[in-house]
Design an enzyme around this catalytic site. Structure first.
Site, PDB file in Angstrom:
ATOM      1  N   SER A 155      21.862 -20.122 -15.497  1.00 37.65           N
ATOM      2  CA  SER A 155      21.848 -19.127 -16.369  1.00 37.65           C
ATOM      3  C   SER A 155      20.912 -17.953 -16.059  1.00 37.65           C
ATOM      4  O   SER A 155      21.146 -16.918 -16.129  1.00 37.65           O
ATOM      5  CB  SER A 155      21.630 -19.456 -17.922  1.00 37.65           C
ATOM      6  OG  SER A 155      20.373 -19.891 -18.004  1.00 37.65           O
TER       7      SER A 155
ATOM      8  N   LEU B 267       9.625 -28.793  -3.010  1.00 41.34           N
ATOM      9  CA  LEU B 267       9.593 -28.285  -1.826  1.00 41.34           C
ATOM     10  C   LEU B 267       8.319 -28.463  -0.867  1.00 41.34           C
ATOM     11  O   LEU B 267       7.267 -28.267  -1.418  1.00 41.34           O
ATOM     12  CB  LEU B 267       9.933 -26.983  -1.687  1.00 41.34           C
ATOM     13  CG  LEU B 267      11.334 -26.573  -2.337  1.00 41.34           C
ATOM     14  CD1 LEU B 267      11.519 -25.118  -2.814  1.00 41.34           C
ATOM     15  CD2 LEU B 267      12.497 -27.062  -1.288  1.00 41.34           C
TER      16      LEU B 267
ATOM     17  N   HIS C  85       9.134 -21.225 -14.407  1.00 44.70           N
ATOM     18  CA  HIS C  85       9.012 -22.302 -14.983  1.00 44.70           C
ATOM     19  C   HIS C  85       8.627 -22.240 -16.688  1.00 44.70           C
ATOM     20  O   HIS C  85       8.166 -21.241 -17.079  1.00 44.70           O
ATOM     21  CB  HIS C  85       7.472 -22.922 -14.437  1.00 44.70           C
ATOM     22  CG  HIS C  85       7.192 -24.202 -15.007  1.00 44.70           C
ATOM     23  ND1 HIS C  85       7.959 -25.421 -14.634  1.00 44.70           N
ATOM     24  CD2 HIS C  85       6.234 -24.546 -15.967  1.00 44.70           C
ATOM     25  CE1 HIS C  85       7.316 -26.478 -15.184  1.00 44.70           C
ATOM     26  NE2 HIS C  85       6.479 -26.087 -15.858  1.00 44.70           N
TER      27      HIS C  85
HETATM   28  C1  GAR Z   1      14.877 -23.225 -16.809  1.00 47.27           C
HETATM   29  O1  GAR Z   1      14.480 -23.139 -18.228  1.00 47.27           O
HETATM   30  C2  GAR Z   1      13.858 -22.938 -15.976  1.00 47.27           C
HETATM   31  O2  GAR Z   1      12.681 -22.210 -16.515  1.00 47.27           O
HETATM   32  C3  GAR Z   1      13.791 -24.445 -15.720  1.00 47.27           C
HETATM   33  O3  GAR Z   1      14.856 -24.975 -15.743  1.00 47.27           O
HETATM   34  C4  GAR Z   1      15.722 -24.223 -16.548  1.00 47.27           C
HETATM   35  C5  GAR Z   1      17.158 -23.972 -15.717  1.00 47.27           C
HETATM   36  O4  GAR Z   1      17.985 -23.304 -16.299  1.00 47.27           O
HETATM   37  N1  GAR Z   1      13.053 -24.598 -14.485  1.00 47.27           N
HETATM   38  C6  GAR Z   1      12.201 -25.660 -14.361  1.00 47.27           C
HETATM   39  O5  GAR Z   1      12.023 -26.616 -15.156  1.00 47.27           O
HETATM   40  C7  GAR Z   1      11.540 -25.572 -13.095  1.00 47.27           C
HETATM   41  N2  GAR Z   1      10.330 -26.348 -13.043  1.00 47.27           N
HETATM   42  P1  GAR Z   1      19.270 -22.516 -15.724  1.00 47.27           P
HETATM   43  O6  GAR Z   1      19.861 -23.299 -14.711  1.00 47.27           O
HETATM   44  O7  GAR Z   1      20.271 -22.190 -17.083  1.00 47.27           O
HETATM   45  O8  GAR Z   1      18.649 -21.018 -15.258  1.00 47.27           O
END
Ligand code: GAR
Length: 217
Positions: free
Chosen positions: A13, A93, A109
């Site tokens: 998203s 990574l 994050h």
């Molecule tokens: C988001 O909330 C992002 O901040 C988090 O994963 C979700 C991805 O949502 N990222 C992490 O936790 C990275 N450490 P999305 O695929 O709908 O963008």
């Protein structure tokens, strides 16, 4: 025209929000590829449907982390990116990979870093009794969920929140601050120095989401 490659692992998203705002606002940039480490990532279909190259570098095909990182870098470099955007990319990574893209690798994050790096951020924020939560866009350094902060969003934690309600409130702000940060990058408005990020025009690097009134029972 700046070339952006976005890495995802799932829903995508944030990637969608960046693609849409880039097109709607006519940034001097294009998302040229979306790469997932998971073949079943839902976001891949959105990318293909929007004429963006969509590729999979499945981490399970490599036993060694460094070999996966190298294959991923090869797939990325084929698109000659000016900026690599981690958008819900859930693989750690290695330092060599991170150094290769130093200064042009962004991550989002879902916590107010440096609080709660790692997984289950919303659950941990609720368990800690935090009254505020949020998200952080930052340049990536070899240390996990660490690095010069570009922008943060802040939302209230409501009584009665569970981690899904809190995650949804934070995610809505991610869709604002991530596109904004990427736009500033491609417009050359982010100044990185001494581990800090300044917005060249002095624009606020903070989004405070409307605080809905607390629930009193
Ligand atoms: C988001 O909330 C992002 O901040 C988090 O994963 C979700 C991805 O949502 N990222 C992490 O936790 C990275 N450490 P999305 O695929 O709908 O963008």
């Amino acid at each position: 025209m700046k070339r952006i490659v976005i890495l995802i692992s799932g829903r995508g998203s944030n990637m969608e929000a960046i693609v849409q705002r880039c097109a709607a606002e006519g940034w001097p940039a294009a998302v040229v590829a979306v790469i997932s480490n998971r073949p079943d990532a839902a976001g891949l279909a959105f990318a293909s449907a929007h004429g963006i190259a969509a590729a999979v570098v499945d981490h399970r095909a490599w036993r060694e982390r460094a070999a996966f990182d190298q294959a991923l870098a090869q797939a990325i470099d084929a698109h000659e990116p000016d900026l690599v955007v981690l958008a819900g990319f859930m693989r750690i990574l290695g330092a060599d990979f991170v150094r290769r893209y130093e200064g042009r690798l962004l991550n989002i994050h879902p916590s107010l870093l440096p609080a709660f790096p790692g997984l289950h951020t919303h659950r941990r924020a609720l368990q800690a009794g935090c009254k505020l939560a949020g998200a952080t866009v930052h340049f990536v350094t070899p240390e996990l969920d660490h690095g010069p902060i570009v922008m943060q969003s802040v939302v209230p934690v409501q009584s009665g929140d569970d981690e899904h309600a809190l995650a949804a409130r934070v995610l809505a702000t991610e869709h604002v601050i991530y596109p904004q940060s990427v736009r500033w990058f491609v417009e050359g408005l982010l100044v990185l120095g001494d581990g800090l990020v300044r917005q060249r025009e002095g624009r606020p690097q903070l989004l405070v989401a409307d605080a809905a009134p607390p629930v009193h029972r």
